[in-house]
Design a protein around this motif. Structure first.
Motif, PDB file in Angstrom:
ATOM      1  N   LEU A 359       0.826  -1.206   0.000  1.00  0.00           N
ATOM      2  CA  LEU A 359       0.000   0.000   0.000  1.00  0.00           C
ATOM      3  C   LEU A 359       0.864   1.262   0.000  1.00  0.00           C
ATOM      4  N   ASP A 360       2.000   1.198   0.694  1.00  0.00           N
ATOM      5  CA  ASP A 360       2.861   2.367   0.866  1.00  0.00           C
ATOM      6  C   ASP A 360       3.924   2.474  -0.225  1.00  0.00           C
ATOM      7  N   SER A 361       3.737   1.766  -1.342  1.00  0.00           N
ATOM      8  CA  SER A 361       4.688   1.837  -2.452  1.00  0.00           C
ATOM      9  C   SER A 361       4.659   3.227  -3.077  1.00  0.00           C
ATOM     10  N   ASP A 362       5.824   3.714  -3.492  1.00  0.00           N
ATOM     11  CA  ASP A 362       5.920   5.056  -4.073  1.00  0.00           C
ATOM     12  C   ASP A 362       5.430   5.114  -5.512  1.00  0.00           C
ATOM     13  N   SER A 363       5.355   3.974  -6.187  1.00  0.00           N
ATOM     14  CA  SER A 363       4.915   3.935  -7.578  1.00  0.00           C
ATOM     15  C   SER A 363       4.380   2.543  -7.884  1.00  0.00           C
ATOM     16  N   GLU A 364       3.732   2.425  -9.027  1.00  0.00           N
ATOM     17  CA  GLU A 364       3.222   1.114  -9.436  1.00  0.00           C
ATOM     18  C   GLU A 364       4.368   0.155  -9.706  1.00  0.00           C
ATOM     19  N   ASP A 366       7.263   0.197  -8.132  1.00  0.00           N
ATOM     20  CA  ASP A 366       7.742  -0.210  -6.811  1.00  0.00           C
ATOM     21  C   ASP A 366       6.828  -1.298  -6.231  1.00  0.00           C
ATOM     22  N   PHE A 367       5.517  -1.129  -6.424  1.00  0.00           N
ATOM     23  CA  PHE A 367       4.550  -2.141  -5.985  1.00  0.00           C
ATOM     24  C   PHE A 367       4.841  -3.488  -6.644  1.00  0.00           C
ATOM     25  N   GLN A 368       5.047  -3.490  -7.950  1.00  0.00           N
ATOM     26  CA  GLN A 368       5.250  -4.734  -8.684  1.00  0.00           C
ATOM     27  C   GLN A 368       6.520  -5.435  -8.238  1.00  0.00           C
ATOM     28  N   ARG A 369       7.562  -4.662  -7.951  1.00  0.00           N
ATOM     29  CA  ARG A 369       8.832  -5.243  -7.506  1.00  0.00           C
ATOM     30  C   ARG A 369       8.655  -5.930  -6.150  1.00  0.00           C
ATOM     31  N   LEU A 370       7.972  -5.256  -5.220  1.00  0.00           N
ATOM     32  CA  LEU A 370       7.728  -5.855  -3.905  1.00  0.00           C
ATOM     33  C   LEU A 370       6.839  -7.088  -4.023  1.00  0.00           C
ATOM     34  N   TYR A 371       5.815  -6.992  -4.849  1.00  0.00           N
ATOM     35  CA  TYR A 371       4.850  -8.075  -4.998  1.00  0.00           C
ATOM     36  C   TYR A 371       5.521  -9.349  -5.508  1.00  0.00           C
ATOM     37  N   GLU A 372       6.374  -9.220  -6.484  1.00  0.00           N
ATOM     38  CA  GLU A 372       7.062 -10.394  -7.028  1.00  0.00           C
ATOM     39  C   GLU A 372       7.936 -11.062  -5.972  1.00  0.00           C
ATOM     40  N   GLY A 373       8.483 -10.271  -5.065  1.00  0.00           N
ATOM     41  CA  GLY A 373       9.276 -10.852  -3.979  1.00  0.00           C
ATOM     42  C   GLY A 373       8.415 -11.574  -2.958  1.00  0.00           C
ATOM     43  N   TYR A 374       7.238 -10.996  -2.643  1.00  0.00           N
ATOM     44  CA  TYR A 374       6.354 -11.608  -1.648  1.00  0.00           C
ATOM     45  C   TYR A 374       5.707 -12.893  -2.150  1.00  0.00           C
ATOM     46  N   LEU A 375       5.569 -13.030  -3.469  1.00  0.00           N
ATOM     47  CA  LEU A 375       4.977 -14.243  -4.027  1.00  0.00           C
ATOM     48  C   LEU A 375       5.739 -15.494  -3.600  1.00  0.00           C
ATOM     49  N   GLY A 399      -3.305   2.789  -3.566  1.00  0.00           N
ATOM     50  CA  GLY A 399      -1.851   2.918  -3.533  1.00  0.00           C
ATOM     51  C   GLY A 399      -1.392   4.313  -3.152  1.00  0.00           C
ATOM     52  N   LYS A 400      -0.287   4.374  -2.442  1.00  0.00           N
ATOM     53  CA  LYS A 400       0.252   5.663  -1.985  1.00  0.00           C
ATOM     54  C   LYS A 400       0.440   6.629  -3.137  1.00  0.00           C
ATOM     55  N   LEU A 402      -1.201   6.920  -5.831  1.00  0.00           N
ATOM     56  CA  LEU A 402      -2.489   7.464  -6.259  1.00  0.00           C
ATOM     57  C   LEU A 402      -2.984   8.534  -5.292  1.00  0.00           C
ATOM     58  N   LEU A 403      -2.861   8.249  -3.995  1.00  0.00           N
ATOM     59  CA  LEU A 403      -3.300   9.211  -2.978  1.00  0.00           C
ATOM     60  C   LEU A 403      -2.476  10.481  -3.026  1.00  0.00           C
ATOM     61  N   ASN A 404      -1.167  10.348  -3.316  1.00  0.00           N
ATOM     62  CA  ASN A 404      -0.314  11.527  -3.447  1.00  0.00           C
ATOM     63  C   ASN A 404      -0.766  12.413  -4.597  1.00  0.00           C
ATOM     64  N   GLU A 405      -1.130  11.787  -5.714  1.00  0.00           N
ATOM     65  CA  GLU A 405      -1.600  12.558  -6.870  1.00  0.00           C
ATOM     66  C   GLU A 405      -2.862  13.341  -6.548  1.00  0.00           C
ATOM     67  N   LEU A 406      -3.687  12.790  -5.665  1.00  0.00           N
ATOM     68  CA  LEU A 406      -4.942  13.449  -5.292  1.00  0.00           C
ATOM     69  C   LEU A 406      -4.764  14.413  -4.128  1.00  0.00           C
ATOM     70  N   GLY A 407      -3.566  14.421  -3.538  1.00  0.00           N
ATOM     71  CA  GLY A 407      -3.281  15.344  -2.441  1.00  0.00           C
ATOM     72  C   GLY A 407      -3.938  14.975  -1.125  1.00  0.00           C
ATOM     73  N   ILE A 408      -4.198  13.676  -0.900  1.00  0.00           N
ATOM     74  CA  ILE A 408      -4.890  13.263   0.327  1.00  0.00           C
ATOM     75  C   ILE A 408      -4.107  12.209   1.108  1.00  0.00           C
ATOM     76  N   TYR A 409      -2.840  12.003   0.746  1.00  0.00           N
ATOM     77  CA  TYR A 409      -2.056  10.965   1.435  1.00  0.00           C
ATOM     78  C   TYR A 409      -1.596  11.460   2.804  1.00  0.00           C
ATOM     79  N   THR A 410      -1.726  10.595   3.783  1.00  0.00           N
ATOM     80  CA  THR A 410      -1.212  10.832   5.126  1.00  0.00           C
ATOM     81  C   THR A 410      -0.253   9.709   5.474  1.00  0.00           C
ATOM     82  N   SER A 411       0.937  10.057   5.927  1.00  0.00           N
ATOM     83  CA  SER A 411       1.995   9.072   6.179  1.00  0.00           C
ATOM     84  C   SER A 411       1.522   7.944   7.089  1.00  0.00           C
ATOM     85  N   ASP A 412       1.795   6.732   6.655  1.00  0.00           N
ATOM     86  CA  ASP A 412       1.577   5.488   7.413  1.00  0.00           C
ATOM     87  C   ASP A 412       0.123   5.021   7.487  1.00  0.00           C
ATOM     88  N   ILE A 413      -0.833   5.901   7.225  1.00  0.00           N
ATOM     89  CA  ILE A 413      -2.228   5.474   7.343  1.00  0.00           C
ATOM     90  C   ILE A 413      -3.012   5.635   6.041  1.00  0.00           C
TER      91      ILE A 413
END
Length: 513
Positions: A359-364, A366-375, A399-400, A402-413
Motif C-alpha cells: 500500500l505504501d509503495s511510491d509507484s506502481e 515499486d509495488f510490482q517489484r515488492l509483490y514479485e518478492g512476496y509471491l 496505492g500511496k 495514487l493518494l499523493n496525486e490526489l493530495g490526500i495521502y497521510t503518512s503510514d495510514i
C-alpha cells in the motif's frame, strides 16, 4: 445438472492421500451437486458447489440428524485437508454411524468428499427424517432471506426431489413470515416520519416506501456550507465509509471536511436510512446527493469509502467524475480476517506487514517489484485471495502513489480518518439499542447537523471551539448579525443520547414547541 450419486464405496476410513486424489482428479460424471440420498455404510460422495458459493454447506442436508463431533486439520502443520466429524442421532440416542466431510484448504477446490461409516455392518435401518437438523438446504434458507418475491427449487427428477424440499412447509412458512415482518414498517413509524417531514422544514429530502424503503436527510444550511467550501477550496474530501446497523435499519452518512478552521472538523453532509444495503439503495442515495448539492459528482471531489461491494458497484455505475479511493484500515482488516479464518495465524503479522508495504509503495513499479518478492513467501491460497480480492483495489483505489496525486495521502495510514468522532460515537452508542425507531433515528441525525451548524457559526464569530485559519479570516462574521433559527434545537451529542433515552417525550411535539 443437479444430482446425488455414490462416487465409490469404502468400508474403512480414507487416508489424506486418498482424499487429495479424489479432489484433484475427479470423475466429472460421478460428481454430486446435491446431498446424499439414503446414504449407507461405506458410501463416498464427491460433492461440488462450483459456481454456487451459497451451496457450500448443502452437503450436510442429507435428511438425517447429526451431532457435531469436531474438526481436525490434516496434517496439523501446514494442513491441506480439513476433516469434519458428525455422529448420527435417532430420537436423542447416538448411533454408531458417522459422517466425515473432507475439504481442501485450497479455496480453488470447491468440492467436499463426504464419507459415511458405521460401527456395525447393518448400515442405516431406522429413518426419522422429521428429526433432521440439516433437513433444509442452507442455500435455500439463504435464498429466502435475500428474496423479495418468493423462491424456487430447481430439480431434475423424482429420485432426488426430496433432498431439495424444505424440512417442512411450516419451517418455510415461518421463515418467510419472519422475513416479511422484518421488512415491514410499522404504522407508527410511517406516521412519525411523515409528521417530522412537516415539523423539520426541508430536512427530509426523500421518503421512498417501495420497492426500496429509503429516507434521505440533510439540513439545507449544511448543504449551503458544503457548496461554499467547494466554491472556495479547490479540492474537497468526502467520506462514505461506515454503515451503522440501528435496530432493523441501516444508517449511511456522508461526511465532509471543513477546511475553514484549524481543527478541520468533519461535518455530516447527509445521511440515508434504509432497510437493506442493496446496490439499488446506494444508487438512489448517490442520485439524491447529485440533486441536493451542486458539487458532488465532480473531479475535484475525493470520496473515501470502505470496500462494501454493493456500495462500490452502485458508485461506479452512477457517479462518473468523482475520485473514489479506499481507506487502508479497511483493506488491512479484511486481509486480517481472511488470515485468521484460513488458519494463517502464525504468518498473520508478516503478511499484514507485506500488505502495508505494498500500500505504501511510491509507484506502481515499486509495488510490482515488492509483490514479485512476496509471491515467494506467501502460501498459494493467500496468493489466490490477494489476486482476486486485494490487488486491483491497491493498484486502482488505494496505492500511496495514487493518494499523493490526489493530495490526500497521510503518512503510514493512507487517507486521514475523516469520520467525525462525535458522530461516530453517537451512532455507535445507538447501535446498542434494540428498539430504536425511525422517528428517533431521524431526530438524532437532525440534532447532530444542527449541532455542527451552530458550532460552525460560533467559530466564524470567534466565540466557539473552532478557530478560523489565517487564509480564511475574511469569512469571519459579527456575532451580533448572526440570527440562530428559533425552530432548531441545539443539542450536543451527549444531549442527543439523553434526549432519546427519555422515552416519555412526544418527540414531534417537542420539535414543534
Amino acid at each position: 445438472m443437479l444430482q446425488s450419486i455414490v462416487y465409490t464405496t469404502r468400508f474403512t476410513p480414507l487416508s489424506k492421500q486418498e482424499v487429495l486424489a479424489l479432489l484433484e482428479n475427479p470423475k466429472d460424471e460421478m460428481i454430486s451437486t446435491l446431498p446424499a440420498i439414503n446414504p449407507n455404510h461405506g458410501d463416498v460422495y464427491l460433492y461440488s458447489y462450483k459456481g454456487r458459493p451459497e451451496a457450500k454447506k448443502d452437503w450436510r442436508a442429507d435428511q438425517l440428524r447429526w451431532v457435531h463431533k469436531g474438526v481436525h486439520s490434516l496434517p496439523k502443520k501446514n494442513p491441506t485437508i480439513v476433516k469434519t466429524y458428525h455422529q448420527r442421532i435417532i430420537c436423542g440416542m447416538r448411533e454408531k454411524f458417522y459422517r466425515y466431510g473432507y475439504e481442501s484448504t485450497d479455496e480453488r477446490v470447491r468440492m467436499v468428499v463426504v464419507h459415511y461409516l458405521s460401527g456395525c455392518t447393518r448400515g442405516i435401518v431406522d429413518r426419522y427424517p422429521q428429526c433432521s437438523d440439516d433437513g433444509t438446504l442452507p442455500s435455500l434458507l439463504e435464498n429466502i432471506d435475500s428474496s423479495r418475491n418468493g423462491f424456487k427449487i430447481e430439480t431434475v427428477d423424482a429420485s432426488n426431489f426430496h433432498v431439495q424440499l424444505p424440512e417442512s412447509v411450516g419451517q418455510i412458512s415461518h421463515k418467510m413470515k419472519n422475513v416479511r415482518t422484518k421488512r415491514k414498517m410499522s404504522r407508527e413509524d410511517l406516521y412519525g416520519v411523515y409528521d417530522l417531514h412537516f415539523a423539520l422544514d426541508n430536512f427530509i429530502r426523500n421518503l421512498i416506501l417501495m420497492p426500496e424503503f429509503i429516507i434521505v436527510v440533510s439540513l439545507p444550511e449544511i448543504v449551503n456550507l458544503y457548496n461554499e467550501v467547494c466554491s472556495i477550496n479547490q479540492h474537497q474530501l468526502l467520506s462514505y465509509d461506515t454503515t451503522f446497523r440501528l435496530g432493523e435499519y441501516f444508517v449511511s452518512p456522508i461526511v465532509f471536511k471543513c477546511p475553514f478552521f484549524e481543527e478541520q472538523p468533519s461535518i455530516p453532509l447527509a445521511a440515508m436510512i434504509s432497510d437493506n444495503r442493496s446496490i439499488d439503495v446506494h444508487k438512489i442515495f448517490f442520485r439524491a446527493m447529485n440533486d441536493i448539492t451542486v458539487n458532488f459528482d465532480c473531479s475535484d471531489v475525493r470520496l473515501v469509502t470502505d470496500r462494501e461491494w454493493t456500495m462500490t458497484s452502485a458508485l461506479d455505475s452512477v457517479i462518473r467524475n468523482i475520485k473514489h479511493v479506499f481507506r487502508w484500515d479497511h483493506i488491512l482488516k479484511d486481509v486480517g480476517s481472511w488470515l485468521t479464518t484460513h488458519k494463517h495465524r502464525a504468518a498473520k503479522l508478516d503478511y499484514l506487514t507485506h500488505i502495508r508495504q505494498l500500500l505504501d509503495s511510491d509507484s506502481e513499479e515499486d509495488f510490482q517489484r515488492l509483490y514479485e518478492g512476496y509471491l515467494k513467501e506467501w502460501s498459494q491460497p493467500f496468493v489466490l485471495y490477494f489476486e482476486e480480492n486485494i490487488k486491483y483495489d491497491i493498484l486502482h483505489k488505494s496505492g500511496k502513489w495514487l493518494l499523493n496525486e490526489l493530495g490526500i495521502y497521510t503518512s503510514d495510514i493512507g487517507v486521514t480518518s475523516n469520520v467525525s468522532e462525535s458522530m461516530n460515537a453517537l451512532l455507535k452508542r445507538l447501535t446498542a439499542w434494540k428498539d430504536v425507531n425511525l422517528e428517533q433515528m431521524v431526530l438524532a441525525l437532525y440534532f447532530l447537523q444542527t449541532f455542527y451548524l451552530k458550532e460552525v457559526l460560533r467559530g466564524r464569530c470567534g466565540t466557539g471551539n473552532y478557530r478560523l485559519r489565517e487564509e480564511y479570516v475574511h469569512l469571519a462574521m459579527d456575532s451580533a448579525s448572526v440570527v440562530f433559527n428559533d425552530d432548531y434545537f441545539y443539542l450536543t451529542p451527549d444531549d442527543i443520547i439523553a434526549f432519546l433515552e427519555n422515552k416519555s417525550w412526544n418527540l414531534t411535539q417537542n420539535v414543534d414547541s
